[in-house]
Design an enzyme around this catalytic site. Structure first.
Site, mmCIF file in Angstrom:
data_model
loop_
_atom_site.group_PDB
_atom_site.id
_atom_site.type_symbol
_atom_site.label_atom_id
_atom_site.label_comp_id
_atom_site.label_asym_id
_atom_site.label_seq_id
_atom_site.Cartn_x
_atom_site.Cartn_y
_atom_site.Cartn_z
ATOM 1 C CG ASP A 21 -2.103 0.904 1.080
ATOM 2 O OD1 ASP A 21 -2.276 1.491 -0.007
ATOM 3 O OD2 ASP A 21 -2.861 1.061 2.057
ATOM 4 N N GLY A 22 0.345 2.321 -0.562
ATOM 5 C CA GLY A 22 1.018 3.619 -0.489
ATOM 6 C C GLY A 22 1.687 4.059 -1.779
ATOM 7 N NE ARG A 34 -3.797 6.806 -7.690
ATOM 8 C CZ ARG A 34 -3.793 6.545 -6.382
ATOM 9 N NH1 ARG A 34 -3.622 7.524 -5.511
ATOM 10 N NH2 ARG A 34 -3.968 5.319 -5.944
ATOM 11 C CG HIS A 38 0.401 2.035 -9.416
ATOM 12 N ND1 HIS A 38 0.093 1.662 -8.126
ATOM 13 C CD2 HIS A 38 -0.661 2.766 -9.858
ATOM 14 C CE1 HIS A 38 -1.104 2.153 -7.805
ATOM 15 N NE2 HIS A 38 -1.582 2.844 -8.831
ATOM 16 C CD GLU A 68 -13.152 -4.950 -2.417
ATOM 17 O OE1 GLU A 68 -11.935 -5.227 -2.498
ATOM 18 O OE2 GLU A 68 -14.008 -5.797 -2.072
ATOM 19 C CG LEU A 132 8.971 -17.434 -3.551
ATOM 20 C CD1 LEU A 132 8.720 -17.417 -2.051
ATOM 21 C CD2 LEU A 132 9.477 -16.062 -4.001
ATOM 22 N NE ARG A 195 -8.248 0.440 5.699
ATOM 23 C CZ ARG A 195 -7.742 1.672 5.685
ATOM 24 N NH1 ARG A 195 -7.851 2.437 6.756
ATOM 25 N NH2 ARG A 195 -7.133 2.130 4.611
ATOM 26 C CB SER A 197 -8.033 -3.913 2.918
ATOM 27 O OG SER A 197 -7.822 -2.715 3.617
ATOM 28 C CD GLU A 208 2.412 -13.413 15.631
ATOM 29 O OE1 GLU A 208 2.366 -12.230 16.043
ATOM 30 O OE2 GLU A 208 1.983 -14.380 16.277
HETATM 31 C C1 FPP Z 1 -1.735 0.266 -3.373
HETATM 32 O O1 FPP Z 1 -1.286 1.592 -3.467
HETATM 33 C C2 FPP Z 1 -1.262 -0.511 -4.477
HETATM 34 C C3 FPP Z 1 -2.047 -1.043 -5.472
HETATM 35 C C4 FPP Z 1 -3.502 -0.883 -5.528
HETATM 36 C C5 FPP Z 1 -1.481 -1.797 -6.573
HETATM 37 C C6 FPP Z 1 -0.265 -2.595 -6.260
HETATM 38 C C7 FPP Z 1 0.538 -2.620 -7.477
HETATM 39 C C8 FPP Z 1 1.876 -2.648 -7.538
HETATM 40 C C9 FPP Z 1 2.755 -2.745 -6.366
HETATM 41 C C10 FPP Z 1 2.598 -2.536 -8.836
HETATM 42 C C11 FPP Z 1 2.295 -3.588 -9.820
HETATM 43 C C12 FPP Z 1 2.260 -4.948 -9.266
HETATM 44 C C13 FPP Z 1 2.972 -5.977 -9.729
HETATM 45 C C14 FPP Z 1 2.804 -7.309 -9.139
HETATM 46 C C15 FPP Z 1 3.939 -5.810 -10.816
HETATM 47 P P1 FPP Z 1 -2.383 2.742 -3.635
HETATM 48 O O2 FPP Z 1 -2.434 3.106 -5.057
HETATM 49 O O3 FPP Z 1 -3.679 2.303 -3.026
HETATM 50 O O4 FPP Z 1 -1.705 3.848 -2.775
HETATM 51 P P2 FPP Z 1 -2.444 5.010 -1.980
HETATM 52 O O5 FPP Z 1 -3.268 4.367 -0.903
HETATM 53 O O6 FPP Z 1 -1.297 5.802 -1.438
HETATM 54 O O7 FPP Z 1 -3.266 5.770 -2.987
#
Ligand code: FPP
Length: 249
Positions: A21-22, A34, A38, A68, A132, A195, A197, A208
């Protein structure tokens, strides 16, 4: 520097699950779109997969796209799908080199055809690998998973294949997307949110939980080792007393 000691290797989590997240906040803090968050997050994914492989962790499950998340702006959804496709295509040779088996949980039917084809190709290509197991949760929601499992079970009951009176937790778990995977021992969530989520609600029953304020794109090898060291310092009791656990050795 935090590190996992040689002794600590005995208590390595067998299955690590992560809510990444983040990404958005990382990008916003740098006045970047954004998507850049990613993209940087995908680099963190590569590092974590590599580290988990090296540490001998058996299973790594990453929450990459929730059921979601489809409600996000269409431009972000399609950028994420593209990123995912590129990542898989680029990473399969590395997975083969590092003996990584690739796996997906979630409702694959929701995914665009080209992404699904790429995923299925990666699953087939890496199926014989024994290191893995990397599982991406895509279009995944835990409640949806449980309802889906209950539906499959109901079909077997209606067909007379299963007697509902004898269904155990272990039997039920076979209907989940995670059938064949052990339950996670450790869940990490980045970005300061505390959370679950709708992630692996059934499977995280005894995990844990570890929360860090670091945003996913900044999550480093040191942070991963810190989380594992924290896990190793905990006493997992599974409902027993500390004394009972000691007596078991
Ligand atoms: C949450 O950050 C992250 C996601 C919804 C997507 C996760 C995707 C990646 C880590 C990159 C692509 C994945 C792979 C496996 C190559 P957010 O966008 O919700 O961040 P925010 O809460 O700060 O808006």
């Amino acid at each position: 520097m935090t590190d996992v000691t040689a002794a600590g290797r005995d208590k390595m989590p067998h299955h690590l699950a992560i809510i990444m997240d983040g990404n958005g906040r990382w990008a916003k803090a740098r006045m970047l779109p954004r998507l850049m968050g990613h993209r940087k997050g995908a680099e963190t994914v590569r590092m974590v997969v590599d580290e988990c492989s090296k540490l001998g962790i058996g299973y790594l499950t990453l929450f990459a796209f929730s059921a979601e998340n489809w409600s996000r702006p269409m431009s972000e959804v399609s950028a994420l799908m593209n990123l995912l496709k590129k990542y898989i295509r680029m990473e399969v040779p590395r997975m083969m080199r590092d003996n990584v088996r690739f796996n997906v949980i979630g409702n694959r039917n929701d995914l665009p055809e080209d992404v699904r084809a790429e995923l299925e190709d990666a699953i087939t290509t890496t199926a014989g690998n024994t290191g893995l197991t990397l599982t991406l949760a895509l279009s995944y929601g835990a409640r949806q998973e449980i309802v889906h499992a209950a539906g499959l079970l109901a079909v077997d009951v209606a067909a007379g294949k299963v007697d509902p009176a004898t269904v155990t937790e272990r039997d039920f778990a076979r209907y989940l997307y995670t059938s064949g995977l052990p339950d996670p021992d450790l869940l990490i969530r980045t970005s300061g949110e505390m959370r679950i989520s709708n992630f692996l609600l059934w499977q995280l029953a005894y995990a844990e939980l570890y929360f860090t304020d670091i945003n996913w794109p900044d999550f480093s090898r040191q942070e991963l080792l810190k989380a594992i060291a924290d896990f190793q310092s905990r006493e997992r009791r599974f409902g027993l007393t500390g004394e009972q656990l000691k007596a078991r050795g």
